[in-house]
Scaffold this active site. Sequence first.
Site, short mmCIF file in Angstrom:
data_model
loop_
_atom_site.label_atom_id
_atom_site.label_comp_id
_atom_site.label_asym_id
_atom_site.label_seq_id
_atom_site.Cartn_x
_atom_site.Cartn_y
_atom_site.Cartn_z
CB SER A 1 54.16 24.93 25.67
OG SER A 1 54.62 23.68 24.76
CG ASP B 1 51.91 21.81 24.08
OD1 ASP B 1 52.05 22.96 24.21
OD2 ASP B 1 52.82 20.92 23.85
CG HIS C 1 61.46 20.32 30.39
ND1 HIS C 1 61.07 19.43 29.30
CD2 HIS C 1 61.49 21.39 29.92
CE1 HIS C 1 61.10 20.19 28.24
NE2 HIS C 1 61.54 21.57 28.54
CE LYS D 1 55.28 19.74 26.03
NZ LYS D 1 55.70 20.38 24.72
NE ARG E 1 53.95 28.75 21.58
CZ ARG E 1 54.59 28.22 22.27
NH1 ARG E 1 54.29 27.04 22.73
NH2 ARG E 1 55.92 28.51 22.68
#
Length: 437
Positions: free
Chosen positions: A185, A163, A84, A189, A170
């Site tokens: 968050s 999320d 990621h 995922k 947010r």
Amino acid sequence: MERTLVELLAAKRDGLMLAEAEIRHLITSFSEGALADYQMAAFLMAVFFRGLDDAETVALTEAMLHSGSVLDLAGVLGTKVDKHSTGGVGDKVSICLAPLVAACGVPVPMVSGRGLGHTGGTLDKLEAIPGFRTDMSTKDFARIVGEIGTCMIGQTKDIAPADKRIYALRDVTATVESIPLIVASILSKKLAEGIDGLVLDVKVGRGAFMKDEKRARELADKLVRVGTRAGKKVVAVLTRMDSPLGRTVGNANETREALEVLHGKGPADLVECTLVLGAEMLVLGGKAKDTTEARSVLRAAIASGAAVRVMEKMVAAQGGDAKVVADPSRLEVAKEIVEVRAPRAGFVSGIDALAVGLTGVAMGAGRTRADQKVDPAVGIELDAKPGDAVQVGQVVARLFVRSRSAADALVERISGAFSYDDVAPAPADLVIDRLSL
Ligand code: URA
């Protein structure tokens, strides 16, 4: 006696710790409608100021993860590892990394995002390949990962739905920047992909989500601690994102450049970023004893053509024109070319990634709202990179546009992103640090 939902909000407001079951209760109540959006917004602001310790962040991550389904990849043999990135300009690494790592025997189930604001998104770039589908069912996703070693899709509505709703709150309550909320968050995922290991590329600098190293380090540290406590093998690498990665910013042109890496070409910084992250993935996946060995395994998979073959199979399995893999020039880029020239002789001392990213958005390569479409064919190519010597009038960048109508303003923006000096800048290493437990 159990605390009520309002008492839980008050406890976090006052800086008290919440138990795992209490955090789960808050998220379940939110998912089921018993906790209203305005109450969740209050909780988010309390977390923004009071923080969450690691145990609380693990509980929040797992509660958000289980608000949806976790992909079942039990049928896929091997240690499944994903990467990621916190996002940057010109960051097309996933497109070459996933097939490369899969070609070395580590399955890579990858759920990616779309571009928003100055950073691009892997899905938009992949969709520049004619026919390529990123909306596969989770069943097809698992099958393709099993058969080919990798598959790259978009977030389904079953992946961490809490999320999605929390992120939307947010965004409008000025609580995006909270590190425990970011960690929960991202990890909720990623853990939903059914992975065993995760390599995080936490970008630092002008074009990154985290502009300063201290905050990026704090984020990377917490991602590693929380991900590890959640039972995964996690490594984070802090990498520089002051100037764009590689030479292209856009969609089709970035995919072209990522494909070049699989052919043993591509710009040095993009190749290096791919090898650094890929090496960590091979070690986590048990295919190399250390990153030195892993880098030679990766290079061999490029040299033998194994990585190209995995990419061809993945593109075909996802409905795309696999011929573009052997011949990346088949990807269409806009025909009108506008040149940007150096105003002076000297050395390029920097290229402001944020300014280049925002210019890409203005050209139509990116979006400012989630519902906008991107134009796959427009983009920017950087002919000079930091450290390069240039002559006055030399072309330093080219803009690929549909029409020249806004060319002057775009040229001005890209010219303004370049800075020059009389002396070459000191070379800066791409990797700032590596964190693991
Ligand atoms: N990326 C995410 O997925 N979530 C955040 O909160 C920030 C960046």
